[in-house]
Design a protein around this motif. Structure first.
Motif, PDB file in Angstrom:
ATOM      1  N   HIS A   1      -6.516   1.234  -4.786  1.00 21.89           N
ATOM      2  CA  HIS A   1      -6.281   1.236  -3.342  1.00 21.89           C
ATOM      3  C   HIS A   1      -7.607   1.016  -2.620  1.00 21.89           C
ATOM      4  O   HIS A   1      -8.639   1.564  -3.025  1.00 21.89           O
ATOM      5  CB  HIS A   1      -5.676   2.586  -2.932  1.00 21.89           C
ATOM      6  CG  HIS A   1      -5.150   2.577  -1.534  1.00 21.89           C
ATOM      7  ND1 HIS A   1      -5.974   2.631  -0.438  1.00 21.89           N
ATOM      8  CD2 HIS A   1      -3.887   2.491  -1.052  1.00 21.89           C
ATOM      9  CE1 HIS A   1      -5.233   2.597   0.661  1.00 21.89           C
ATOM     10  NE2 HIS A   1      -3.966   2.506   0.316  1.00 21.89           N
TER      11      HIS A   1
ATOM     12  N   GLU B   1      -3.095   2.889  11.846  1.00 18.56           N
ATOM     13  CA  GLU B   1      -1.870   2.091  11.665  1.00 18.56           C
ATOM     14  C   GLU B   1      -0.733   2.618  12.535  1.00 18.56           C
ATOM     15  O   GLU B   1       0.003   1.840  13.144  1.00 18.56           O
ATOM     16  CB  GLU B   1      -1.460   2.116  10.181  1.00 18.56           C
ATOM     17  CG  GLU B   1      -2.363   1.282   9.277  1.00 18.56           C
ATOM     18  CD  GLU B   1      -3.700   1.932   8.948  1.00 18.56           C
ATOM     19  OE1 GLU B   1      -3.800   3.175   9.099  1.00 18.56           O
ATOM     20  OE2 GLU B   1      -4.647   1.215   8.550  1.00 18.56           O
TER      21      GLU B   1
ATOM     22  N   ASN C   1       3.929  -1.396   3.171  1.00 18.30           N
ATOM     23  CA  ASN C   1       3.647  -0.066   2.636  1.00 18.30           C
ATOM     24  C   ASN C   1       4.901   0.520   2.009  1.00 18.30           C
ATOM     25  O   ASN C   1       6.021   0.166   2.384  1.00 18.30           O
ATOM     26  CB  ASN C   1       3.220   0.878   3.776  1.00 18.30           C
ATOM     27  CG  ASN C   1       1.740   0.799   4.077  1.00 18.30           C
ATOM     28  OD1 ASN C   1       0.907   0.740   3.170  1.00 18.30           O
ATOM     29  ND2 ASN C   1       1.409   0.793   5.361  1.00 18.30           N
TER      30      ASN C   1
ATOM     31  N   GLY D   1       0.822  -1.207   0.000  1.00 22.43           N
ATOM     32  CA  GLY D   1       0.000   0.000   0.000  1.00 22.43           C
ATOM     33  C   GLY D   1       0.852   1.251   0.000  1.00 22.43           C
ATOM     34  O   GLY D   1       2.045   1.225  -0.340  1.00 22.43           O
ATOM     35  N   GLU D   2       0.237   2.336   0.436  1.00 18.86           N
ATOM     36  CA  GLU D   2       0.893   3.651   0.347  1.00 18.86           C
ATOM     37  C   GLU D   2       1.645   4.001   1.632  1.00 18.86           C
ATOM     38  O   GLU D   2       2.872   4.049   1.667  1.00 18.86           O
ATOM     39  CB  GLU D   2      -0.182   4.696   0.059  1.00 18.86           C
ATOM     40  CG  GLU D   2       0.321   6.100  -0.048  1.00 18.86           C
ATOM     41  CD  GLU D   2      -0.784   7.065  -0.495  1.00 18.86           C
ATOM     42  OE1 GLU D   2      -1.330   6.884  -1.590  1.00 18.86           O
ATOM     43  OE2 GLU D   2      -1.093   7.998   0.277  1.00 18.86           O
ATOM     44  N   ALA D   3       0.888   4.234   2.684  1.00 15.10           N
ATOM     45  CA  ALA D   3       1.489   4.725   3.935  1.00 15.10           C
ATOM     46  C   ALA D   3       0.514   4.487   5.074  1.00 15.10           C
ATOM     47  O   ALA D   3      -0.698   4.420   4.861  1.00 15.10           O
ATOM     48  CB  ALA D   3       1.787   6.215   3.815  1.00 15.10           C
ATOM     49  N   PRO D   4       1.022   4.376   6.283  1.00 16.03           N
ATOM     50  CA  PRO D   4       0.127   4.202   7.433  1.00 16.03           C
ATOM     51  C   PRO D   4      -0.802   5.403   7.601  1.00 16.03           C
ATOM     52  O   PRO D   4      -0.446   6.525   7.246  1.00 16.03           O
ATOM     53  CB  PRO D   4       1.083   4.123   8.623  1.00 16.03           C
ATOM     54  CG  PRO D   4       2.442   3.891   8.064  1.00 16.03           C
ATOM     55  CD  PRO D   4       2.441   4.435   6.668  1.00 16.03           C
ATOM     56  N   GLY D   5      -1.966   5.132   8.156  1.00 16.68           N
ATOM     57  CA  GLY D   5      -2.881   6.194   8.548  1.00 16.68           C
ATOM     58  C   GLY D   5      -2.912   6.276  10.069  1.00 16.68           C
ATOM     59  O   GLY D   5      -2.045   5.702  10.760  1.00 16.68           O
TER      60      GLY D   5
ATOM     61  N   PRO E   1       0.351  -2.333   9.382  1.00 15.87           N
ATOM     62  CA  PRO E   1      -0.283  -1.793   8.183  1.00 15.87           C
ATOM     63  C   PRO E   1      -1.730  -2.255   8.034  1.00 15.87           C
ATOM     64  O   PRO E   1      -2.072  -3.368   8.457  1.00 15.87           O
ATOM     65  CB  PRO E   1       0.547  -2.367   7.022  1.00 15.87           C
ATOM     66  CG  PRO E   1       1.591  -3.206   7.595  1.00 15.87           C
ATOM     67  CD  PRO E   1       1.425  -3.273   9.079  1.00 15.87           C
ATOM     68  N   PHE E   2      -2.546  -1.425   7.428  1.00 19.07           N
ATOM     69  CA  PHE E   2      -3.905  -1.789   7.043  1.00 19.07           C
ATOM     70  C   PHE E   2      -4.714  -2.415   8.175  1.00 19.07           C
ATOM     71  O   PHE E   2      -5.144  -3.561   8.092  1.00 19.07           O
ATOM     72  CB  PHE E   2      -3.889  -2.710   5.814  1.00 19.07           C
ATOM     73  CG  PHE E   2      -3.622  -1.978   4.531  1.00 19.07           C
ATOM     74  CD1 PHE E   2      -4.620  -1.257   3.904  1.00 19.07           C
ATOM     75  CD2 PHE E   2      -2.358  -1.984   3.961  1.00 19.07           C
ATOM     76  CE1 PHE E   2      -4.374  -0.559   2.716  1.00 19.07           C
ATOM     77  CE2 PHE E   2      -2.097  -1.290   2.781  1.00 19.07           C
ATOM     78  CZ  PHE E   2      -3.116  -0.582   2.154  1.00 19.07           C
TER      79      PHE E   2
ATOM     80  N   ALA F   1      -9.690   0.959   5.638  1.00 19.31           N
ATOM     81  CA  ALA F   1      -9.147   0.425   4.383  1.00 19.31           C
ATOM     82  C   ALA F   1      -8.619  -0.991   4.615  1.00 19.31           C
ATOM     83  O   ALA F   1      -8.746  -1.871   3.758  1.00 19.31           O
ATOM     84  CB  ALA F   1      -8.043   1.331   3.854  1.00 19.31           C
TER      85      ALA F   1
HETATM   86  N1  URA Z   1      -3.502   2.841   3.596  1.00 18.61           N
HETATM   87  C1  URA Z   1      -2.304   2.364   3.210  1.00 18.61           C
HETATM   88  O1  URA Z   1      -1.874   2.567   2.093  1.00 18.61           O
HETATM   89  N2  URA Z   1      -1.608   1.678   4.101  1.00 18.61           N
HETATM   90  C2  URA Z   1      -2.049   1.416   5.319  1.00 18.61           C
HETATM   91  O2  URA Z   1      -1.342   0.757   6.059  1.00 18.61           O
HETATM   92  C3  URA Z   1      -3.314   1.900   5.673  1.00 18.61           C
HETATM   93  C4  URA Z   1      -4.028   2.612   4.807  1.00 18.61           C
END
Ligand code: URA
Length: 249
Positions: free
Chosen positions: A201, A81, A114, A74-78, A87-88, A92
């Motif tokens: 995503h 997370e 991520n 994925g992209e990045a923690p929110g 992650p995730f 999402a």
């Molecule tokens: N979206 C992401 O891309 N990664 C995460 O870990 C959570 C949400």
């Protein structure tokens, strides 16, 4: 020593990078678990990563089965997370879990990582702790964290990589490769010889939930087609029910 293969293509040659790259790291010889644990320690204790998370929040490293055939990136923690250090795990993540289940797998059987290891926040956090939303990672941030996700792929050696969203596509294949998600999805690519499929995503898919427009239905259908292609490539069984999820009439 882990030497990231080519320099990240996402950083234009002329651009001065303020974050640079992480200090070179060496992973121990040995089995996957030893290398993964060493890498996890390096990332969680990386000074640049740590400097970008607020007190009480966590740098986020990948999770999952070290022998996973399918690896999602994925992209990045929110916010959820960085709270849990996984992650995730937010909304999402719950959708990603349902997607994994629809493929006939458990979350514990796949690997999830991520591009970025910290939460990119929209603005400064106010003294009372109020946070603004996430923003997309900058190219500079992505370039800094790329050696970490590359090293995870190198350890796991999945049969198939799934890039969730454009940031993952840009990070793994190069930001100059595809203009849009639409251009990236629908066919096979390769990352270091590993087949890579790009799909939407889960956050983007969440925004289609409840929408009945033909465009929204097509996005959901396309995402499922991507996952069916991943299952086929990974040699997973596919039932008639799975093939027919989005068939009409
Ligand atoms: N979206 C992401 O891309 N990664 C995460 O870990 C959570 C949400």
């Amino acid at each position: 020593m882990f030497a990231p293969p080519p320099p990240p293509r996402i950083v234009p040659a002329s651009a001065a990078s303020s974050l640079g790259t992480p200090p070179p790291f060496t992973l121990p010889e040995g089995d996957k678990a030893a290398r993964w644990n060493a890498l996890r320690d390096i990332v969680l204790n990386d000074a640049t990563c740590q400097a970008r998370v607020y007190a009480g929040k966590k740098v986020v490293f990948g999770v999952g089965h070290l022998d996973a055939t399918v690896m999602f990136i994925g992209e990045a923690p929110g916010a959820d997370e960085e709270e849990q250090g996984e992650p995730f795990v937010g909304r999402a993540g719950q959708l990603l879990n349902r997607m994994i289940k629809a493929m006939g797998l458990e979350r514990s059987q796949v690997y999830i990582g991520n591009i970025l290891n910290w939460r990119p926040e929209m603005g400064a956090r106010s003294p009372d702790g109020f946070q603004t939303g996430n923003r997309p990672p900058t190219l500079d941030e992505m370039a800094y964290c790329l050696p970490f996700i590359r090293a995870q792929i190198d350890i796991i050696q999945p049969r198939v990589l799934v890039a969730l969203g454009k940031t993952a596509v840009d990070g793994l294949l190069g930001a100059d490769r595809f203009k849009t998600m639409g251009a990236a999805r629908g066919s096979w690519h390769a990352y270091n010889g590993i087949p890579l499929r790009a799909t939407y995503h889960p956050s983007y898919l969440l925004r289609q939930e409840g929408l009945r427009s033909e465009a929204a239905l097509k996005i959901k259908r396309d995402a499922w087609e991507d996952l069916l292609a991943v299952m086929e490539k990974a040699g997973m069984p596919i039932s008639d029910k799975q093939r027919g999820y989005f068939k009409t009439g």
